[in-house]
Design an enzyme around this catalytic site. Sequence first.
Site, PDB file in Angstrom:
ATOM      1  N   GLY A   1      51.200  34.796  65.392  1.00 23.90           N
ATOM      2  CA  GLY A   1      51.294  33.468  65.985  1.00 23.90           C
ATOM      3  C   GLY A   1      51.764  32.465  64.945  1.00 23.90           C
ATOM      4  O   GLY A   1      51.128  32.313  63.899  1.00 23.90           O
TER       5      GLY A   1
ATOM      6  N   GLY B   1      52.681  29.109  65.724  1.00 24.69           N
ATOM      7  CA  GLY B   1      52.645  27.762  66.277  1.00 24.69           C
ATOM      8  C   GLY B   1      51.973  26.798  65.329  1.00 24.69           C
ATOM      9  O   GLY B   1      52.013  26.958  64.106  1.00 24.69           O
TER      10      GLY B   1
ATOM     11  N   LYS C   1      35.145  24.073  78.514  1.00 20.75           N
ATOM     12  CA  LYS C   1      36.570  24.390  78.416  1.00 20.75           C
ATOM     13  C   LYS C   1      37.250  24.120  79.748  1.00 20.75           C
ATOM     14  O   LYS C   1      36.664  24.364  80.809  1.00 20.75           O
ATOM     15  CB  LYS C   1      36.778  25.867  78.040  1.00 20.75           C
ATOM     16  CG  LYS C   1      38.123  26.131  77.381  1.00 20.75           C
ATOM     17  CD  LYS C   1      38.156  25.609  75.952  1.00 20.75           C
ATOM     18  CE  LYS C   1      39.468  25.913  75.261  1.00 20.75           C
ATOM     19  NZ  LYS C   1      39.459  25.478  73.852  1.00 20.75           N
TER      20      LYS C   1
ATOM     21  N   VAL D   1      48.836  26.195  64.497  1.00 21.62           N
ATOM     22  CA  VAL D   1      47.801  26.729  63.602  1.00 21.62           C
ATOM     23  C   VAL D   1      48.360  27.824  62.705  1.00 21.62           C
ATOM     24  O   VAL D   1      48.257  27.759  61.474  1.00 21.62           O
ATOM     25  CB  VAL D   1      46.603  27.243  64.412  1.00 21.62           C
ATOM     26  CG1 VAL D   1      45.577  27.905  63.486  1.00 21.62           C
ATOM     27  CG2 VAL D   1      45.947  26.093  65.179  1.00 21.62           C
TER      28      VAL D   1
END
Length: 349
Positions: free
Chosen positions: A183, A185, A81, A187
Site C-alpha cells: 500500500g 497511499g 466506524k 500512510v
Amino acid sequence: MTSVWDYPDFDAHEGVHLFTDPASGLKAVIAIHSTALGPAAGGVRFWHYADDARAVTDALRLSRGMSYKNAMAGLELGGGKGVVLAPRPGETIADAQLVAFGRAVESLGGRYVTAEDVGMSEARMKVIAVETRYVSGLPVAEGAAGGDPGPFTAHGVYLGVKAAAKRGLGTDDMRGVRVAVQGTGSVGGGLARLLAGDGAVLTLADVDQARAERLAAELGATTVAPDAVLAADVDIVSPNALGAILTEASIASLKARIVAGGANNQLATREDGRRLHEAGIVYAPDYVINAGGIINVGLEYLGHGDEAEVMARIAQIPGRLDQVWDEAAATGDPTAEVADRIAARLIGR
C-alpha cells in the site's frame, strides 16, 4: 436471514445502525462498539463490497478496533466506524451522499464522531460537516491539532516499525533493513519516505501499480505485484492497505521476521494471531501501531492541545508496543491476544 447479533464479529456492540437515502443513493452502516470512555470515534470509509453482509462485518470489526485503539492511545473516546457502500468498484462518492451521511451522523446525537478514512478526504469531511457538528479531521490552522490524519498515522507506524525492528532484529538502525510496504497511499507512502530517509531497502506494492512505480522511482525502491508482497524475501513486512490479509496461507508464506504496518484488522481470524506467534514472528498489533491519525483528529475534536501535543502522544506508541510485547513474552500468549486483553480492561470488558 441472519441477525446482526449472530454475526461472528458482533462483540456486544452498543448499536449497529443502517441508513438509506433514496434521493442521493446513500447506503451506509454506522457501528458503535463502546462509549465507555467517551463518544464513539472512528472514520468513515467509502468502499465497494461484494455483498451487504461484508459491509456490516467490516463496520463491526473496525468499530471494535477503534474502541481498542482509542483506549490504548489514552484518548477519552470510545469506538465506532462508518461505512458507506459504493455500488461499483472505483466509483466516486457524490456530495449529496456526503450530505446525507452527515444527517445520519447528526441523528445519533453525538454518540458517534466521524472522521476521514479510505475513500474520503478533508474536502469531503467539510461537506459532511455541513450537516453535523460531530466530525473531525477538518482543515485547521498550521500548528493546530487536526486535519488530514494520514501523515500522523504514517509517523506513528514509522516509530512502531523501528520499535519492532529493535525487538526482532536487535537494532532500530534501519540502514540496509529490507522492508516490504504493502500500500503506497497516504500512510504507506508516508512510511516509505521516512524509511527511505533512514536508508532502508524498500520493496513496494499497490493495487495501483502506477502509483507504486512512481514512488519506487522517487525512492530508489523496487516493486512487486500486490499478491506477492507478503511473501517477499525481506526482514519486515508492513501492511498498509486493507485488512484481513494475514491468513493461514499468507502467514505460511512469510519470510519476514516482523509484521508491522498501519492497515486495520490485518488478522483474518483470531487464530491467525496465534499462527504468527507460533512462527516466531514479531507482530505489532495494528490498532496500537496505527493510532497516530486518531490521536490527531481525536485531540482536535476534544480540543486538547496542539500539533506538538499530538506528536508527543504519538511518540508514546513504541512504549505501548513494548508493553504488549513484554506481557506476551511473560505469559507466552500471542501479542494480538495480549493487546486485546489490555484494551478490554481499559474499557471495562
